[in-house]
Design an enzyme around this catalytic site. Structure first.
Site, PDB file in Angstrom:
ATOM      1  CB  CYS A   1      10.938   7.829 -15.571  1.00 52.25           C
ATOM      2  SG  CYS A   1      11.349   9.545 -15.347  1.00 52.25           S
TER       3      CYS A   1
HETATM    4  O1  KQY Z   1      12.979   9.986 -17.501  1.00 53.16           O
HETATM    5  C1  KQY Z   1      12.441   9.245 -18.252  1.00 53.16           C
HETATM    6  N1  KQY Z   1      11.163   9.351 -18.472  1.00 53.16           N
HETATM    7  C2  KQY Z   1      13.157   8.242 -19.008  1.00 53.16           C
HETATM    8  C3  KQY Z   1      14.604   8.396 -18.954  1.00 53.16           C
HETATM    9  C4  KQY Z   1      15.228   7.525 -19.965  1.00 53.16           C
HETATM   10  C5  KQY Z   1      16.665   7.412 -19.767  1.00 53.16           C
HETATM   11  C6  KQY Z   1      17.256   6.380 -20.640  1.00 53.16           C
HETATM   12  N2  KQY Z   1      18.616   6.176 -20.320  1.00 53.16           N
END
Ligand code: KQY
Length: 367
Positions: A356
């Site tokens: 992420c």
């Molecule tokens: O897992 C993701 N791709 C992003 C997570 C975002 C979390 C924001 N608090």
């Protein structure tokens, strides 16, 4: 300057390469907001720095950072990591960065999706998100790569491609009313194929339990290479993750990919369940309009959330009982790549993991 194009990648002969294909580098962003990251993001910054250092031994890394954090970030990271001032609302480069596409001559372009902080005013994780929505365009300027502005809300973590025509996604996220409520499944599929240069979309149902992204695919399943999918798995039928992963497995076993191949599905053990600790919840500055972090809440922990760099795989260390098994399975799956574990609990506490927070830039010429 980077031009904005009115056509689509598919129409122009461009496709998103698989993550296992050669990279020119990797983009990340530096965490700092104290209403998502505990203790003013100090522990998260250490974890992000460890991920950046692990990746930069394999490919060049660029870190986007605010002016306020520039000097601290610059002095924390190795000189070989490029640090650029670029405003964001948080630090999820997979979701706010461009999706790079490439043609048969090795030319690159970028897809700039609309971003609404994982659900806008209906379940989104913070407001405003305008800096995040501009980040992809700025990155494409820096990379001198032309841009397609896609007509849908989409985060990079909600798709995986094999680079040979197949897209993996989840209904929980892409059919969620808080992303593109005016579009049908068929319309969303058509846009995915046009903007990723692909031929077939495979829909899984839900993502990992309690995933605040509304079930991003990159936390439950991903391509290791064409025909091979890694899936987070627990055999514990009392764990709600079991039914979710079982459903994903059955869907994957029932379909073929764009080239007509059946999938080999490799099950990665689910860590945990991992819960937020009292001290961890207490370190976050709670703010109205931002997701609360409560002690005892289950985190969406998964070993699937790793990054495939050119000659190594950087994966999250999450649970001593399972880290070794996850590393062994990844080693068997990625011959020729070193498997590097990085302590990732602090990233997980912010709502995501290593995949992420990273965004690959494909190599300009096919490797
Ligand atoms: O897992 C993701 N791709 C992003 C997570 C975002 C979390 C924001 N608090």
């Amino acid at each position: 300057m980077s031009a904005t194009l009115n056509s689509t990648p598919a129409a122009d002969g461009f496709r998103m390469p698989g993550e296992h294909e050669p990279h020119a580098g990797c983009w990340m962003a530096w965490p700092e907001r104290p209403d998502n990251w505990r203790l003013s993001a100090k522990p998260a910054q250490a974890a992000f720095a460890a991920v950046a250092e692990a990746i930069q031994l394999s490919e060049p890394v660029t870190m986007a950072v605010s002016d306020a954090q520039y000097e601290h970030c610059r002095s924390t990271l190795s000189p070989s990591i490029r640090v650029v001032e670029l405003s964001t609302n948080d630090a999820w480069m997979r979701d706010i960065g461009p999706t790079f596409v490439r043609d048969n001559q090795g030319r690159r372009r970028g897809v700039d999706w609309r971003f609404n902080a994982w659900g806008g005013l209906h379940g989104g994780l913070y407001f405003p998100w305008d800096r995040d929505d501009r980040a992809a365009q700025k990155i494409l300027e820096i990379e001198r790569v032309d841009r397609y502005r896609a007509p849908i809300v989409l985060e990079g973590g909600s798709i995986h491609v094999d680079g040979e025509g197949t897209v993996l996604t989840t209904e929980e996220c892409l059919l969620n009313a808080n992303r593109n409520p005016e579009l049908s499944r068929e319309q969303i599929e058509a846009i995915l194929l046009d903007y990723l240069g692909a031929e077939k979309v495979i829909w899984l149902g839900r993502g990992v339990c309690n995933d605040e992204t509304d079930g991003h695919v990159d936390n439950i399943a991903c391509f290791a290479r064409p025909g091979v999918v890694l899936l987070t798995w627990t055999a514990d039928e009392g764990d709600p993750q079991h039914a979710i992963s079982r459903d994903a497995l059955e869907r994957l076993e029932a379909v073929t990919d764009a080239r007509g191949r059946s999938f080999e599905v490799i099950r990665l053990p689910a860590p945990g369940p991992i819960l937020i600790g009292e001290d961890e919840a207490g370190g976050v500055n709670s703010m109205p309009g931002t997701l609360a972090r409560n002690a005892g809440d289950r985190l969406a922990a998964s070993y699937v959330n790793f990054y495939i760099a050119n000659n190594r795989v950087v994966f999250p260390l999450l649970d001593e009982r399972h880290d070794g098994e996850a590393a062994d399975l990844l080693a068997a799956c990625f011959p020729g790549r070193e498997i590097i574990g990085v302590g990732a609990r602090e990233i997980l506490l912010g709502g995501g993991n290593i995949h992420c927070i990273t965004q690959q830039v494909p190599a300009a010429a096919a490797g």
